[in-house]
Design a protein around this motif. Structure first.
Motif, mmCIF file in Angstrom:
data_model
loop_
_atom_site.group_PDB
_atom_site.id
_atom_site.type_symbol
_atom_site.label_atom_id
_atom_site.label_comp_id
_atom_site.label_asym_id
_atom_site.label_seq_id
_atom_site.Cartn_x
_atom_site.Cartn_y
_atom_site.Cartn_z
ATOM 1 N N SER A 39 -29.350 19.796 23.642
ATOM 2 C CA SER A 39 -28.986 19.239 24.956
ATOM 3 C C SER A 39 -29.343 20.218 26.070
ATOM 4 C CB SER A 39 -27.494 18.907 25.018
ATOM 5 O OG SER A 39 -27.197 17.858 24.125
ATOM 6 N N GLN B 282 -26.662 12.109 26.750
ATOM 7 C CA GLN B 282 -25.874 11.968 25.531
ATOM 8 C C GLN B 282 -24.535 11.286 25.864
ATOM 9 O OE1 GLN B 282 -25.533 15.699 23.446
ATOM 10 N NE2 GLN B 282 -24.529 14.782 21.675
ATOM 11 N N ASP C 3 -31.535 12.079 24.749
ATOM 12 C CA ASP C 3 -30.632 13.011 24.076
ATOM 13 C C ASP C 3 -29.597 12.233 23.262
ATOM 14 O OD1 ASP C 3 -29.239 15.178 23.189
ATOM 15 O OD2 ASP C 3 -28.481 15.802 25.150
ATOM 16 N N GLU C 4 -29.886 12.098 22.001
ATOM 17 C CA GLU C 4 -28.988 11.411 21.065
ATOM 18 C C GLU C 4 -28.529 10.048 21.571
ATOM 19 O OE1 GLU C 4 -26.192 13.556 18.819
ATOM 20 O OE2 GLU C 4 -27.159 15.481 19.168
HETATM 21 MG MG MG Z 1 -26.383 17.824 22.223
#
Ligand code: MG
Ligand code: ADP
Length: 260
Positions: A59, A103, A184-185
């Motif tokens: 991240s 995220q 991000d994810e």
């Molecule tokens: Mg992360």
């Protein structure tokens, strides 16, 4: 004649210059060094996947690419399509075509999803789209992402479920149509149905002239998307790069072998 050769030269330069080049990037946050000399190169049209254990700096990398002020670059640089962006502001990076899907998407009361996306697009393109034209575009993309039309009138992410928030991030990606989309994810915590819809959004977005950097923990999204490269990020560095066969390796062996 001279003009022609100049144009030709520029064309050649554009073809050879890397799309994204991260060189020896070292980043700290609150006096703690997180990225410890990270190198990564991407070409136009490529999909790169980054995997790694919790706390590795994934991240951090995503945020630093976008220019988050909390992360301090202490060495190295980032070049994006021929421009050194290392010290640029987030909005300047967005105008150059960078996009980050978070995220943990934020909820913002007081602004509707539609108004938010229309002004975001206006800011990035530095040109306002007509209300009706924008509405049509939004409607089509929401349909593709299987979002109910009334969500356009709801406050941004306000009271959205986890899956709906992620869809709203993908919607934003489709509307802004960036040159480089960093996810991000985006797939974490999603059920199989939502992962399928996210993958559909990615497929709609991606073509030969834009690129993606996908940070993920799971293999499920990669069942729909074939990456060109997979990288392992462990303890602030890329420790391994290869093709999609690496995904399998991680599932079986984890990252233990790469621990610092
Ligand atoms: Mg992360
Ligand atoms: P990953 O996404 O790979 O799980 P992160 O980049 O979020 O890892 O975090 C890397 C390290 O930086 C972790 O040790 C984390 O605790 C620390 N970190 C991240 N964000 C902050 C922050 N805002 N303040 C202090 N430490 C942070």
């Amino acid at each position: 004649m001279q003009g022609d050769s100049l144009i030709l030269m520029r064309g050649v330069m554009e073809m050879t210059q890397p799309f994204l080049k991260i060189k020896d990037l070292q980043v700290q946050i609150e006096d703690k060094q997180i990225l410890k000399g990270l190198n990564l190169e991407m070409k136009e049209g490529e999909i790169h996947v980054i995997m790694g254990p919790n706390g590795a700096g994934k991240s951090t990398l995503a945020n630093v690419l976008m220019g988050h002020p909390k992360y301090q670059v202490i060495a190295g640089d980032i070049e994006f399509r021929g421009t050194d962006i290392t010290t640029l502001k987030p909005h300047e990076r967005a105008q150059l075509g960078l996009f980050l899907s978070f995220q943990y998407p934020q909820e913002i009361a007081g602004i509707t999803l539609e108004n938010f996306l229309r002004s975001a697009k206006g800011a990035v393109d530095q040109k306002q789209m007509k209300v009706l034209e924008f509405h049509k575009l939004l409607k089509a993309k929401m349909e593709l992402l299987e979002m109910k039309p009334e969500y356009a009138e709801r406050y941004l992410n306000h009271g959205f479920s986890g899956g709906e928030k992620k869809k709203s991030e993908i919607l934003q990606m489709l509307i802004l149509d960036p040159k480089l989309a960093i996810m991000d994810e985006t797939d974490s915590g999603l059920d199989v149905d939502a992962v399928r819809v996210v993958a559909k959004g990615v497929t709609e977005y991606h073509h030969g002239e834009n690129s993606m950097l996908i940070i993920t923990h799971h293999r499920s999204l990669l069942e729909y998307i074939e990456p060109d490269f997979v990288h392992f990020l462990v303890d602030g560095r890329i420790v391994e790069s290869g093709g999609s066969e690496l995904v399998e390796h991680v599932e079986q062996a984890g990252f233990a072998a790469y621990k610092a």
